[in-house]
Every structure is written in C-alpha cells, then in structure tokens.
Design a protein around this motif. Structure first.
Motif, short mmCIF file in Angstrom:
data_model
loop_
_atom_site.label_atom_id
_atom_site.label_comp_id
_atom_site.label_asym_id
_atom_site.label_seq_id
_atom_site.Cartn_x
_atom_site.Cartn_y
_atom_site.Cartn_z
N ALA A 18 -4.44 -41.69 -17.26
CA ALA A 18 -5.12 -40.63 -17.71
C ALA A 18 -6.85 -39.44 -17.52
N VAL A 19 -7.09 -40.40 -16.92
CA VAL A 19 -8.42 -39.63 -17.06
C VAL A 19 -8.05 -38.02 -15.77
N PHE A 20 -7.23 -38.78 -15.06
CA PHE A 20 -7.43 -38.03 -13.36
C PHE A 20 -6.73 -36.78 -14.35
N HIS A 21 -5.41 -36.83 -15.21
CA HIS A 21 -4.63 -35.71 -15.78
C HIS A 21 -6.25 -35.02 -16.67
N SER A 22 -6.64 -35.04 -17.21
CA SER A 22 -7.97 -35.04 -18.43
C SER A 22 -8.71 -33.98 -17.89
N ILE A 23 -8.74 -33.23 -16.20
CA ILE A 23 -9.63 -32.41 -15.52
C ILE A 23 -8.83 -31.13 -16.01
N PHE A 24 -7.80 -31.76 -16.08
CA PHE A 24 -6.53 -30.13 -15.87
C PHE A 24 -6.70 -28.93 -16.77
N THR A 25 -7.88 -28.16 -17.12
CA THR A 25 -8.18 -27.47 -18.45
C THR A 25 -6.59 -25.87 -17.27
N PRO A 26 -6.99 -25.17 -18.59
CA PRO A 26 -6.19 -23.70 -18.32
C PRO A 26 -6.73 -23.52 -16.83
N GLU A 27 -8.31 -23.12 -16.86
CA GLU A 27 -8.64 -22.93 -15.61
C GLU A 27 -8.49 -23.37 -14.40
N GLY A 46 -16.19 -35.82 -3.04
CA GLY A 46 -18.00 -36.16 -3.60
C GLY A 46 -17.62 -37.12 -5.53
N GLY A 47 -18.37 -36.88 -6.06
CA GLY A 47 -19.29 -37.77 -7.08
C GLY A 47 -17.81 -37.53 -7.82
N ALA A 48 -16.96 -36.79 -8.33
CA ALA A 48 -15.92 -36.90 -9.15
C ALA A 48 -14.84 -37.27 -8.72
N VAL A 49 -14.70 -37.15 -7.65
CA VAL A 49 -13.33 -38.18 -6.82
C VAL A 49 -13.92 -39.83 -7.42
N ARG A 50 -14.78 -40.10 -7.13
CA ARG A 50 -16.04 -41.36 -7.05
C ARG A 50 -15.59 -42.23 -8.89
N ASP A 51 -16.12 -41.20 -9.52
CA ASP A 51 -16.26 -40.91 -11.17
C ASP A 51 -14.73 -41.56 -11.86
N ILE A 52 -13.83 -40.62 -11.11
CA ILE A 52 -12.06 -40.93 -11.36
C ILE A 52 -11.39 -42.05 -11.36
N LEU A 53 -11.48 -42.73 -9.69
CA LEU A 53 -11.49 -43.33 -9.46
C LEU A 53 -12.07 -45.25 -9.88
N ASP A 54 -13.39 -44.27 -11.22
CA ASP A 54 -13.84 -45.70 -11.57
C ASP A 54 -13.45 -45.56 -13.04
N LYS A 56 -13.74 -42.93 -14.68
CA LYS A 56 -14.69 -42.13 -15.97
C LYS A 56 -14.97 -40.71 -16.02
N LYS A 57 -14.54 -39.77 -17.14
CA LYS A 57 -14.41 -38.24 -16.46
C LYS A 57 -15.76 -37.57 -15.99
N PRO A 58 -15.34 -37.04 -14.63
CA PRO A 58 -16.15 -36.62 -14.38
C PRO A 58 -16.64 -35.53 -15.30
N TYR A 59 -18.71 -35.38 -14.83
CA TYR A 59 -19.38 -33.50 -15.88
C TYR A 59 -18.76 -32.98 -15.24
N ASP A 60 -19.01 -32.98 -13.79
CA ASP A 60 -18.80 -31.74 -12.91
C ASP A 60 -17.79 -31.88 -11.91
#
Length: 421
Positions: A18-27, A46-54, A56-60
């Motif tokens: 669910a965290v991975f799919h949550s990043i998919f904005t229309p943009e 980088g950090g976005a991959v690490r957070d998703i695997l952990d 957590k929804k990444p900020y950047d």
C-alpha cells in the motif's frame, strides 16, 4: 530472485504494498508514461526506496534515469513540461514540474572519474550497477522501478532488514571519495539500527583512520549532518562514539576531556520529555563562550543558533530561577522567550515553562513620541526618563499604565535636573 552480474548478485523482487502504491499521484503517473514512451528507464533511488521498503511513505521522491540531461530536456520541451533549477544540470539533474503541481528531480546515471574527498568528477553511464557502486551506504544504493521491481546490487535490502549500516564495496575507498560520508554513516546508523552498539567494526576502523579528512569539508555541510545526528535516535551513544574515534577537532569541538559530558548525558536523558534544538546539545557539552565561538567559526551557525548557544552557556549555572526573573529578562533585556524555554527544559522547570508559554508579554506603554508631546526634545533626556519609567513599571509587575507612569514624570525630570546640575 538473484541475477549474476559482473561478479555480484542483483536481488530483484516485486513490491505490491500500500505504501508503494500511495506514491502514485497523477503527476508521477504522467512522468512515468513520458519516460516509457521515449524508451528510457526511470527508477526511484535512495531514501525513497529505503523508506518504502521500511513501510514508510517517503517525503521526497528522487529518480535516476538512463537518459542524459540533454535527452531529458528534449523530451520535456517536446511534451511542454516546465523545467526548474537549471543549476542542477551540471550535476546531471533535471527538475521537471508536472501539471504545475509537483516537482521531480531526475538524475542521469553517473560514474566517478576522480574524487578529492569533497567533490567528484563524473561522466554519464547507462550501467545501473556502476551508478549504485558510487553511492555511500548499501541501504541507499537500491533502485525501485515504477512497476514495483526492486534492483539491489549490494545487498541493501538484507542490510535494511537486519538494521545494519554498511558502506558500498570498499569502505576505505568510499570514505576517501567524500569524507562527509563519515557523518552520514552515523546519521543513518541512528536512523536504521535497533542497537546503538551494533557498529560495523571495519567501518569504525576506517572512520578512525580517516577522521582528519573531515577538515576538508565545509562547516555548513558538517553542521547539516551533525545537527541531524543530534536530533536522531541514540544521539548520546553516537556522539560519544564519534568522540572516541577522534572526530572532535575536525568538526569544531574540543577533545573529550575538555567537554562537559555530564551535562550532555543529562540533556540526552530528557529527550523523551522535551524536543531540544540541535545546538542545545552542543551548548551544554561545551564549557564557555570561547568554545562556542570556536565551534561557530568552524560550522557557521545561524545567528539564532549562535545566540541561543551563548544564552545557554551563560545560563548554565544560573541560580535565579523564578517567573519574575525571566519575565524581566524578556521585557527589559529583550531575551527571546524561546531561549529561556530551552534553558528551562534543561532545568526541568515544568511549571515555569507553562507559565511563561501562557504569559502575554506586556508592552511598555511609554515611548519617545509620548515624551516629546510633553515638551521633552533632548534625546539623552528621553533615554534617561524612559529608563527610569521602565524600572518603575517593571517593579509594579507591569501593572502601571500610561497615565500611571506619566504621573511620575515631574519627579523624574526633577531628578534629571539635579543630576545635570
């Protein structure tokens, strides 16, 4: 699934969280479609991959691509996509603004040609493993395709699950490429580990051997990393380890024996109750203004941080702890309320903190314009009268109003004449 590649194994797995799919904005969907249509690979890095695997929804969201900056510019121009921050282009980064709503930084895969401990000369590549090999830590060297495929060249996912922080490849070489990686090791160690003593011994040995390299790093970059270490998990254990490894003189601190370790330990014990400004940990660790100013000259603190540190160092042994005392400091000496609150946290003065935070700071009801309307024109005389009136006002617990104070004007001007004569 592991794929043999140039004497290493690439771990590939498919995410469907669910965290991975949550990043998919229309943009993001639009950005992904553009790269797919033009035949270039685009992956999160980088950090976005690490957070998703952990979980957590990444900020950047940072992206890497096989497309060069020139190729990206042609694509975006053709698709009428606005590009921002052209300064990033010299580092291989293009910032695209999609639908005038979301910005995406996309960097071309690179390889290091030469490094000097601070900067690297790079050239572009289309080899993802080579790009991964130039990154600092294994947990930061993973890529995630937008179909959910994880590309892990250096066992980063296993290290993340084991809560281990390891350098990519040759530890000594990674550090010598950019000595700031010493501090990045400790920052990510605090973020990832579950055990403050679970360091990689080869990493600690290499850090100790290369500590002097931090002298090549700018103060701003040092403080950016150090402040995040102090705000993160296990700050006490991590900073003590850094001191044991001999980092202190290269980041603006005295040697361990000349630091107030006891006060530092106390503020760390209070972390569960209070949020402290990162500079507060340094201020209680240091012993006098000279040490603060030497640290400031090394790391280039903001004026707010510098002045907060100086206030804390001068208040460290303060015995006058009363509401009236701090109210007078705020009104008469213009000390910032936030400085005083920070100090009172360290002193565990809960009651005083609550009273000061709910206190409406009174405004002195007399000013120079008021006195000029009473015929007093001389600047020195105005300053003398305002000073006397403010003392009377403060002594009244800020209760006297404008009219009450102006009643005192004849007596004050009389005293002024006597002093002049």
């Amino acid at each position: 699934m592991f794929v043999r590649l140039s004497h290493t194994f690439v771990q590939k797995m498919k995410l469907n969280s669910a965290v991975f799919h949550s990043i998919f904005t229309p943009e993001l969907k639009k950005l992904a479609a553009i790269f797919t249509n033009y035949g270039y690979d685009l992956r999160l890095v980088g950090g976005a991959v690490r957070d998703i695997l952990d979980g957590k929804k990444p900020y950047d969201l940072d992206f890497a691509t096989s497309a060069t900056p020139d190729q990206m510019k042609k694509i975006f121009e053709k698709e009428n996509i606005r590009m921002l921050n052209t300064n990033g282009e010299k580092h291989g980064t293009i910032t695209a603004r999609i639908n005038d709503r979301e910005n995406f930084e996309i960097t071309t895969l690179r390889m290091d040609i030469s490094t000097d401990g601070r900067h690297a000369e790079v050239k572009y590549t289309t080899d993802w493993k080579i790009d991964a090999a130039r990154r600092d830590l294994t947990v930061n060297s993973m890529y995630l395709s937008l179909d959910g495929t994880l590309h892990d060249y250096f066992n980063g996912y296993e290290n993340l699950k084991d809560r281990k922080i390891l350098f990519v490849g040759d530890t000594e070489l990674r550090i010598k490429e950019d000595y700031l990686r010493i501090l990045r090791y400790f920052r990510f160690f605090g973020r990832i580990t579950n055990d403050p003593n679970m360091h990689d011994n080869s990493a600690l040995k290499a850090i100790k051997n290369n500590a002097s390299g931090l002298s090549l790093i700018s103060g701003e970059r040092i403080w950016s990393e150090l402040s995040r270490i102090l705000s993160g998990n296990y700050a006490e254990e991590i900073l003590k380890k850094m001191l044991d490894l001999g980092l202190a003189p290269f980041i603006g601190l005295p040697e361990k024996d000349d630091l107030d370790i006891e006060s530092f330990e106390k503020i760390c014990q209070l972390r569960s109750r209070y949020d402290f400004n990162p500079i507060s940990y340094i201020a209680v660790l240091l012993k006098d203004e000279n040490q603060i100013m030497r640290f400031h000259s090394r790391v280039k603190l903001s004026s707010y941080e510098r002045d907060l540190a100086l206030f804390l160092i001068n208040s460290k042994l303060e015995s006058k702890i009363s509401l009236k005392y701090y109210q007078d400091l705020i009104v008469c000496k213009k000390e910032k309320l936030s400085y005083i609150i920070e100090f009172l946290k360290f002193k565990e003065e809960e009651d005083l903190i609550k009273k000061l935070e709910s206190w409406e700071i009174p405004v002195f009801p007399i000013n120079g314009h008021t006195l000029r309307s009473y015929g007093i024109k001389n600047g020195k005389q105005i300053g003398f009268i305002l000073n006397k009136m403010k003392k009377i006002w403060v002594k009244s617990d800020f209760q006297l109003n404008k009219e009450d104070l102006l009643v005192k004007l004849p007596d004050i001007t009389a005293k002024l004449k006597n002093e002049v004569s």
